[in-house]
Motif scaffolding. Sequence first.
Motif, PDB file in Angstrom:
ATOM      1  N   UNK A  22       0.841  -1.200   0.000  1.00  0.00           N
ATOM      2  CA  UNK A  22       0.000   0.000   0.000  1.00  0.00           C
ATOM      3  C   UNK A  22       0.874   1.247   0.000  1.00  0.00           C
ATOM      4  N   UNK A  23       0.250   2.367  -0.309  1.00  0.00           N
ATOM      5  CA  UNK A  23       0.924   3.660  -0.225  1.00  0.00           C
ATOM      6  C   UNK A  23       0.970   4.084   1.238  1.00  0.00           C
ATOM      7  N   UNK A  24       2.164   4.303   1.753  1.00  0.00           N
ATOM      8  CA  UNK A  24       2.326   4.693   3.153  1.00  0.00           C
ATOM      9  C   UNK A  24       2.156   6.189   3.353  1.00  0.00           C
ATOM     10  N   UNK A  25       2.576   6.969   2.382  1.00  0.00           N
ATOM     11  CA  UNK A  25       2.473   8.429   2.480  1.00  0.00           C
ATOM     12  C   UNK A  25       2.584   9.008   1.079  1.00  0.00           C
ATOM     13  N   UNK A  26       1.919  10.149   0.873  1.00  0.00           N
ATOM     14  CA  UNK A  26       1.936  10.799  -0.435  1.00  0.00           C
ATOM     15  C   UNK A  26       1.770  12.299  -0.245  1.00  0.00           C
ATOM     16  N   UNK A  27       2.437  13.077  -1.084  1.00  0.00           N
ATOM     17  CA  UNK A  27       2.315  14.534  -1.019  1.00  0.00           C
ATOM     18  C   UNK A  27       2.455  15.112  -2.420  1.00  0.00           C
ATOM     19  N   UNK A  28       1.640  16.120  -2.722  1.00  0.00           N
ATOM     20  CA  UNK A  28       1.660  16.755  -4.034  1.00  0.00           C
ATOM     21  C   UNK A  28       1.485  18.259  -3.891  1.00  0.00           C
ATOM     22  N   UNK A  29       2.290  19.006  -4.617  1.00  0.00           N
ATOM     23  CA  UNK A  29       2.144  20.456  -4.713  1.00  0.00           C
ATOM     24  C   UNK A  29       2.119  20.801  -6.200  1.00  0.00           C
ATOM     25  N   UNK A  30       1.091  21.530  -6.626  1.00  0.00           N
ATOM     26  CA  UNK A  30       0.998  21.920  -8.033  1.00  0.00           C
ATOM     27  C   UNK A  30       1.574  23.320  -8.189  1.00  0.00           C
ATOM     28  N   UNK A  31       2.755  23.379  -8.813  1.00  0.00           N
ATOM     29  CA  UNK A  31       3.437  24.645  -9.040  1.00  0.00           C
ATOM     30  C   UNK A  31       4.445  24.430 -10.167  1.00  0.00           C
ATOM     31  N   UNK A  32       4.107  24.899 -11.354  1.00  0.00           N
ATOM     32  CA  UNK A  32       4.922  24.613 -12.534  1.00  0.00           C
ATOM     33  C   UNK A  32       6.277  25.302 -12.530  1.00  0.00           C
ATOM     34  N   UNK A  33       6.494  26.259 -11.630  1.00  0.00           N
ATOM     35  CA  UNK A  33       7.728  27.049 -11.663  1.00  0.00           C
ATOM     36  C   UNK A  33       8.714  26.719 -10.544  1.00  0.00           C
ATOM     37  N   UNK A  34       8.387  25.767  -9.660  1.00  0.00           N
ATOM     38  CA  UNK A  34       9.247  25.570  -8.489  1.00  0.00           C
ATOM     39  C   UNK A  34       9.609  24.102  -8.257  1.00  0.00           C
ATOM     40  N   UNK A  35       9.769  23.351  -9.323  1.00  0.00           N
ATOM     41  CA  UNK A  35      10.122  21.934  -9.169  1.00  0.00           C
ATOM     42  C   UNK A  35      11.392  21.759  -8.343  1.00  0.00           C
ATOM     43  N   UNK A  36      12.413  22.563  -8.664  1.00  0.00           N
ATOM     44  CA  UNK A  36      13.685  22.431  -7.974  1.00  0.00           C
ATOM     45  C   UNK A  36      13.599  22.749  -6.495  1.00  0.00           C
ATOM     46  N   UNK A  37      12.760  23.693  -6.136  1.00  0.00           N
ATOM     47  CA  UNK A  37      12.610  24.069  -4.727  1.00  0.00           C
ATOM     48  C   UNK A  37      11.751  23.088  -3.948  1.00  0.00           C
ATOM     49  N   UNK A  38      10.775  22.485  -4.599  1.00  0.00           N
ATOM     50  CA  UNK A  38       9.756  21.721  -3.886  1.00  0.00           C
ATOM     51  C   UNK A  38      10.012  20.224  -3.794  1.00  0.00           C
ATOM     52  N   UNK A  39      10.801  19.662  -4.706  1.00  0.00           N
ATOM     53  CA  UNK A  39      10.898  18.205  -4.731  1.00  0.00           C
ATOM     54  C   UNK A  39      11.509  17.615  -3.473  1.00  0.00           C
ATOM     55  N   UNK A  40      12.660  18.096  -3.063  1.00  0.00           N
ATOM     56  CA  UNK A  40      13.309  17.512  -1.882  1.00  0.00           C
ATOM     57  C   UNK A  40      12.452  17.667  -0.625  1.00  0.00           C
ATOM     58  N   UNK A  41      11.878  18.852  -0.336  1.00  0.00           N
ATOM     59  CA  UNK A  41      10.973  18.942   0.821  1.00  0.00           C
ATOM     60  C   UNK A  41       9.775  17.998   0.720  1.00  0.00           C
ATOM     61  N   UNK A  42       9.283  17.767  -0.501  1.00  0.00           N
ATOM     62  CA  UNK A  42       8.159  16.846  -0.677  1.00  0.00           C
ATOM     63  C   UNK A  42       8.581  15.418  -0.359  1.00  0.00           C
ATOM     64  N   UNK A  43       9.772  15.035  -0.800  1.00  0.00           N
ATOM     65  CA  UNK A  43      10.301  13.702  -0.472  1.00  0.00           C
ATOM     66  C   UNK A  43      10.490  13.564   1.035  1.00  0.00           C
ATOM     67  N   UNK A  44      11.065  14.587   1.657  1.00  0.00           N
ATOM     68  CA  UNK A  44      11.267  14.544   3.109  1.00  0.00           C
ATOM     69  C   UNK A  44       9.936  14.409   3.849  1.00  0.00           C
TER      70      UNK A  44
END
Length: 215
Positions: A22-44
């Motif tokens: 099963x999926x233990x945890x999931x997070x999504x942020x929709x922002x086409x201009x901030x992939x580089x800023x958001x990915x690592x915090x989303x993984x964390x």
Amino acid sequence: MLVLAFDTATPAVTAALHDGARVLAESTVVDARRHGELLVPTIEKVLDEAGASLHDVTAIVAGSGPGPYTGLRVGLMTAQALSTAIGAPAYGICSLDAVAYGSGLTTEFLAATDARRKEVFWARYSDARTRLEGPFVDRPADVPRTGGLPVVGAGAALYPDVLGEPGAPPYPYGGFMAALAAERLAAGLPMDQPRPIYLRRPDAVIPKPPKKVTA
């Protein structure tokens, strides 16, 4: 099994953790201009919510597109960097496959995402797990919909007058990416390397020699 999956091929920066059941945890942020800023915090965030450490991860999966160059590279380079850091293998999955998987459809359909420039990335599927052809990039009017096939994904939402009313999901959410990857890994199916799927030539070109100036 502990699969960390994420995708940056669309405006959605999304990640999830899957334990093979099963999926233990999931997070999504929709922002086409901030992939580089958001990915690592989303993984964390998903690791924290699941009570897991990065070193617990046994496989890393990144959406390999198709998608815009910059966003797509953020996810794939992160996957390769994490793989090197913790020693877990890194794989790529076509982002349209995750959209298709999330639809749960059992009959033929299309999946489409925004390719910008008034075009869509698309592929055709016989069911949620089986891609028949694609991915391609075309103008919406040039996408073949023999028999009026249903279309899922945000690409359809942008052009409903041409592609019809869109079905869910709009994006390759991390939970779908992780579940699809876990299913394929458990079945021993071959997995792709984390390499980008580019369907266009790059915009950047080598400058031409300067023109000669004559008196």
